[in-house]
Design an enzyme around this catalytic site. Structure first.
Site, PDB file in Angstrom:
ATOM      1  N   THR A 117      -4.459   7.303   9.152  1.00 17.54           N
ATOM      2  CA  THR A 117      -4.041   7.292  10.524  1.00 17.54           C
ATOM      3  C   THR A 117      -3.006   8.134  10.949  1.00 17.54           C
ATOM      4  OG1 THR A 117      -2.411   5.434  10.222  1.00 17.54           O
ATOM      5  CG2 THR A 117      -4.926   5.020  10.539  1.00 17.54           C
TER       6      THR A 117
ATOM      7  N   GLN B  88      -4.782  -0.269  -1.670  1.00 20.19           N
ATOM      8  CA  GLN B  88      -4.268  -1.227  -0.547  1.00 20.19           C
ATOM      9  C   GLN B  88      -2.785  -1.877  -1.563  1.00 20.19           C
ATOM     10  OE1 GLN B  88      -7.657  -1.943   0.363  1.00 20.19           O
ATOM     11  NE2 GLN B  88      -7.163  -0.035   1.626  1.00 20.19           N
TER      12      GLN B  88
ATOM     13  N   GLY C 214       0.890  -1.151  -0.077  1.00 22.48           N
ATOM     14  CA  GLY C 214      -0.092  -0.064   0.059  1.00 22.48           C
ATOM     15  C   GLY C 214       1.011   1.379  -0.140  1.00 22.48           C
ATOM     16  N   ASP C 215       0.288   2.372  -0.322  1.00 21.62           N
ATOM     17  CA  ASP C 215       0.738   3.670  -0.297  1.00 21.62           C
ATOM     18  C   ASP C 215       1.930   3.879  -1.344  1.00 21.62           C
ATOM     19  OD1 ASP C 215      -0.774   4.240   1.749  1.00 21.62           O
ATOM     20  OD2 ASP C 215       0.679   3.470   3.436  1.00 21.62           O
TER      21      ASP C 215
ATOM     22  N   LYS D 239      -0.422   5.185  -5.784  1.00 23.32           N
ATOM     23  CA  LYS D 239      -1.580   4.698  -6.799  1.00 23.32           C
ATOM     24  C   LYS D 239      -2.283   5.658  -7.084  1.00 23.32           C
ATOM     25  CE  LYS D 239      -3.146   1.879  -3.659  1.00 23.32           C
ATOM     26  NZ  LYS D 239      -1.923   1.628  -2.781  1.00 23.32           N
TER      27      LYS D 239
ATOM     28  N   GLY E  85      -5.868   5.596   1.894  1.00 24.73           N
ATOM     29  CA  GLY E  85      -5.497   7.164   2.093  1.00 24.73           C
ATOM     30  C   GLY E  85      -4.751   7.462   0.722  1.00 24.73           C
ATOM     31  N   HIS E  86      -5.502   8.016  -0.219  1.00 23.86           N
ATOM     32  CA  HIS E  86      -4.770   8.294  -1.561  1.00 23.86           C
ATOM     33  C   HIS E  86      -4.521   9.828  -1.800  1.00 23.86           C
ATOM     34  CE1 HIS E  86      -6.676   4.386  -3.182  1.00 23.86           C
ATOM     35  NE2 HIS E  86      -5.585   4.289  -2.243  1.00 23.86           N
TER      36      HIS E  86
HETATM   37  P1  GDP Z   1      -1.203   5.470  -2.527  1.00 27.54           P
HETATM   38  O1  GDP Z   1      -2.066   5.113  -1.211  1.00 27.54           O
HETATM   39  O2  GDP Z   1      -0.816   4.378  -3.109  1.00 27.54           O
HETATM   40  O3  GDP Z   1      -2.196   6.423  -3.357  1.00 27.54           O
HETATM   41  O4  GDP Z   1      -0.329   6.341  -1.864  1.00 27.54           O
HETATM   42  P2  GDP Z   1      -0.225   7.437  -0.686  1.00 27.54           P
HETATM   43  O5  GDP Z   1      -0.832   8.716  -1.318  1.00 27.54           O
HETATM   44  O6  GDP Z   1      -0.700   6.996   0.507  1.00 27.54           O
HETATM   45  O7  GDP Z   1       1.381   7.809  -0.402  1.00 27.54           O
HETATM   46  C1  GDP Z   1       2.016   8.233  -1.564  1.00 27.54           C
HETATM   47  C2  GDP Z   1       2.790   9.410  -0.853  1.00 27.54           C
HETATM   48  O8  GDP Z   1       3.757   9.630  -1.869  1.00 27.54           O
HETATM   49  C3  GDP Z   1       1.842  10.612  -1.194  1.00 27.54           C
HETATM   50  O9  GDP Z   1       2.144  11.662  -0.281  1.00 27.54           O
HETATM   51  C4  GDP Z   1       2.156  11.442  -2.813  1.00 27.54           C
HETATM   52  O10 GDP Z   1       2.025  12.632  -2.839  1.00 27.54           O
HETATM   53  C5  GDP Z   1       3.589  10.849  -2.584  1.00 27.54           C
HETATM   54  N1  GDP Z   1       4.470  10.514  -3.863  1.00 27.54           N
HETATM   55  C6  GDP Z   1       3.697   9.827  -5.007  1.00 27.54           C
HETATM   56  N2  GDP Z   1       4.697   9.824  -5.869  1.00 27.54           N
HETATM   57  C7  GDP Z   1       5.944  10.384  -5.627  1.00 27.54           C
HETATM   58  C8  GDP Z   1       7.265  10.526  -6.025  1.00 27.54           C
HETATM   59  O11 GDP Z   1       7.490  10.162  -7.186  1.00 27.54           O
HETATM   60  N3  GDP Z   1       8.078  11.241  -5.360  1.00 27.54           N
HETATM   61  C9  GDP Z   1       7.729  11.635  -4.088  1.00 27.54           C
HETATM   62  N4  GDP Z   1       8.698  12.337  -3.494  1.00 27.54           N
HETATM   63  N5  GDP Z   1       6.457  11.440  -3.442  1.00 27.54           N
HETATM   64  C10 GDP Z   1       5.701  11.067  -4.349  1.00 27.54           C
HETATM   65  P1  IMO Z   2      -3.592   2.516   0.374  1.00 26.63           P
HETATM   66  O1  IMO Z   2      -5.021   2.447  -0.431  1.00 26.63           O
HETATM   67  C1  IMO Z   2      -1.268   1.060   3.586  1.00 26.63           C
HETATM   68  C2  IMO Z   2      -3.284  -1.815   6.223  1.00 26.63           C
HETATM   69  C3  IMO Z   2      -3.354  -1.704   7.708  1.00 26.63           C
HETATM   70  C4  IMO Z   2      -3.164  -3.146   8.236  1.00 26.63           C
HETATM   71  C5  IMO Z   2      -3.920  -3.925   7.283  1.00 26.63           C
HETATM   72  C6  IMO Z   2      -5.394  -4.190   7.766  1.00 26.63           C
HETATM   73  O2  IMO Z   2      -3.744   4.174   1.045  1.00 26.63           O
HETATM   74  O3  IMO Z   2      -2.631   2.069  -0.231  1.00 26.63           O
HETATM   75  P2  IMO Z   2      -7.574  -2.966   7.443  1.00 26.63           P
HETATM   76  O4  IMO Z   2      -7.827  -1.539   8.247  1.00 26.63           O
HETATM   77  O5  IMO Z   2      -7.463  -2.800   5.908  1.00 26.63           O
HETATM   78  O6  IMO Z   2      -8.144  -3.900   8.215  1.00 26.63           O
HETATM   79  O7  IMO Z   2      -6.034  -2.982   7.808  1.00 26.63           O
HETATM   80  O8  IMO Z   2      -3.691  -3.248   6.085  1.00 26.63           O
HETATM   81  N1  IMO Z   2      -3.680  -0.856   5.268  1.00 26.63           N
HETATM   82  C7  IMO Z   2      -2.935  -0.248   4.623  1.00 26.63           C
HETATM   83  N2  IMO Z   2      -1.587  -0.090   4.495  1.00 26.63           N
HETATM   84  N3  IMO Z   2      -2.158   1.726   2.729  1.00 26.63           N
HETATM   85  C8  IMO Z   2      -3.317   1.455   2.578  1.00 26.63           C
HETATM   86  O9  IMO Z   2      -4.098   1.775   1.651  1.00 26.63           O
HETATM   87  C9  IMO Z   2      -3.831   0.381   3.779  1.00 26.63           C
HETATM   88  N4  IMO Z   2      -5.168  -0.089   3.949  1.00 26.63           N
HETATM   89  C10 IMO Z   2      -5.138  -0.905   5.048  1.00 26.63           C
HETATM   90  O10 IMO Z   2      -2.206  -0.693   8.041  1.00 26.63           O
HETATM   91  O11 IMO Z   2      -1.870  -3.377   8.307  1.00 26.63           O
HETATM   92 MG    MG Z   3      -2.307   5.458   0.906  1.00 26.50          MG
END
Ligand code: GDP
Ligand code: IMO
Ligand code: MG
Length: 427
Positions: free
Chosen positions: A300, A223, A11-12, A15, A39-40
């Site tokens: 979170t 995720q 995750g994170d 995406k 969290g996107h």
């Molecule tokens: P998602 O859950 O997969 O959509 O990703 P999140 O938004 O949770 O976390 C990705 C974080 O990295 C966010 O704060 C984005 O703004 C940031 N991000 C995405 N691509 C890049 C990159 O290429 N470089 C940097 N420095 N930050 C990035």
């Molecule tokens: P995005 O879409 C990162 C993790 C939680 C925990 C496990 C189960 O932003 O990538 P849940 O609440 O789904 O039952 O928790 O999955 N988790 C994530 N980790 N990014 C996420 O979403 C997540 N959604 C759930 O931290 O380990």
């Molecule tokens: Mg995220």
């Protein structure tokens, strides 16, 4: 062109950034699984937008953004997210909610919170958004769906079956308070109002039209593959299917619709919550990655665990996630690193056995250590670079080596959070 965006790690991975860019070419964007555990983040026009349930394509006009049948929706959180986007001036007229999506009820979040807070062993570190309990009830066939909110008769019939079971569980297993039918009906009335402007009752006709007219569909996963309930580090996973295949079950479109599955991966690895993580760096390098990469959860606020790129899990993710190419994000985070490591195998500390295929028994991962190869850093700020050719040689060497190790081409390189900081690699 119909594409799926899949998280390829835990995750994170970025995406939402990739979904936002690809959404330019799409007519219909469907979030296919998960809930507000996601969290996107999208950074565009000097503004940061945060999404949890609402598809990351919503920033474009004249596109339909569907919260799909495979998702679980916490109504109060949906309302909060919607209001935040409206206050940022986002036009949400393209937003639709599937009548088949599941509803997270207050007892689901209560059970999730209780299970996490009272687990002496086996804590998962969930987001406490009721995800597991909502999917559990869906599978147990005692869940409520968005469409139920609009038929008093259906609601009454279902609640007569669900509530006695649920209350027995709440009181006897968890020591929590029971719910009266009146209370649930009152909540459902409120939820019906929240969703009313967005429910896509004529979705079947619209999906047929989309197929007939050759509309371009973008499927947005939440995720990541390693959090997938079937293929991830079970039981330290979420309760849905983020893999490419989840796009079909979670949308109503069949597998033949899909042309490409883009797996999003960071140039390193992060993980939030509990569970094995072989390349985790519990040291200064891990802290450096966390600090430069701003690795704190969007939902979170928890600090994300950080580690070197793990080609063993990534190769596995390419296979089970059905990835056709990879978008590698956060490459800029390594700009100041002299050396960058990549894990290409695991070694069993007990007997020296080498694993180059991902071992699926995660309870054995505590005996594994990463086997690394080391790459020279590039020492250049890449965040302003917009073409693959202009990337520093060491960076290109690193990317080429990753492609070899993971067995998939890198189609996109991301060098910063902004929409503009993206390089498409033409092969
Ligand atoms: P998602 O859950 O997969 O959509 O990703 P999140 O938004 O949770 O976390 C990705 C974080 O990295 C966010 O704060 C984005 O703004 C940031 N991000 C995405 N691509 C890049 C990159 O290429 N470089 C940097 N420095 N930050 C990035
Ligand atoms: P995005 O879409 C990162 C993790 C939680 C925990 C496990 C189960 O932003 O990538 P849940 O609440 O789904 O039952 O928790 O999955 N988790 C994530 N980790 N990014 C996420 O979403 C997540 N959604 C759930 O931290 O380990
Ligand atoms: Mg995220």
């Amino acid at each position: 062109m119909n594409r799926v965006v899949v998280g390829a790690q835990w995750g994170d991975e970025g995406k939402a950034k990739i979904t936002d860019i690809l959404a330019q070419d799409a007519d219909l964007i469907i979030r296919y699984q998960g809930g507000c555990n996601a969290g996107h983040t999208v950074v565009a026009n000097n503004t940061t937008y945060k999404f949890h349930l609402i598809p990351s394509g919503i920033l474009y006009k004249n596109k339909i953004c569907l919260i799909g049948p495979g998702t679980v929706i916490l109504p109060e959180y949906f309302e909060k997210e919607l209001n935040e986007l409206l206050s940022q001036g986002v036009d949400v007229s393209g937003l639709r909610v599937s009548p088949l999506a599941s509803i997270t009820m207050p007892y689901h979040t209560e059970v999730d919170g209780y299970s996490e807070d009272n687990a002496s062993k086996g804590k998962i570190g969930t987001t406490k958004k009721g995800i597991g309990p909502t999917y559990t009830d869906k599978m147990a066939r005692i869940g409520l769906k968005i469409q139920d909110l609009y038929s008093e008769e259906t609601l009454n019939e279902k609640l007569d079956i669900i509530l006695p079971l649920k209350n027995k569980q709440l009181t006897e297993v968890y020591g929590l308070a029971p719910y009266s039918k009146d209370k649930i009906l009152e909540l459902c009335k409120k939820y019906a109002e929240i969703f009313k402007p967005y429910v896509w009752f004529d979705w079947q006709k619209n999906l047929e039209n989309a197929k007939e007219q050759g509309s371009s569909v973008l499927f947005e996963g939440a995720q990541g593959v390693m959090l997938d309930v079937d293929y991830g580090t079970y039981p330290f996973v979420t309760s849905s299917n983020p893999i490419g295949g989840g796009a079909c079950t979670g949308s109503g479109f069949g597998p033949k619709m899909i042309d490409e599955v883009i797996g999003v991966a960071k140039a390193y690895v992060t993980r939030v919550g509990e569970g094995p993580f072989v390349t985790e760096l519990d040291n200064e390098i891990g802290k450096k990655i966390q600090s430069i990469g701003h690795e704190f959860g969007v939902t979170t606020g928890r600090p994300r665990r950080c580690g070197w790129f793990d080609a063993v899990t990534m190769r596995y993710a390419v296979l089970v996630g059905g990835l056709t190419s990879v978008a590698l994000t956060k490459v800029d985070v390594f700009d100041t690193f002299d050396e960058i490591k990549v894990c290409y195998a695991y070694r069993d500390k007990r007997n020296g056995k080498i694993y180059d295929a991902y071992p699926t028994d995660v309870f054995m991962h505590k005996y594994l250590e990463p086997v690394y190869e080391t790459h020279k850093g590039w020492g250049v700020n890449v965040s302003g670079i917009r073409s693959y050719e202009k990337l520093p040689e060491n960076c290109k060497k690193y990317l080429t080596r990753l492609e070899e190790l993971i067995g998939a081409p890198i189609s996109i390189v991301s060098v910063g959070p902004d929409r503009e900081q993206t390089i498409f690699k033409v092969s």
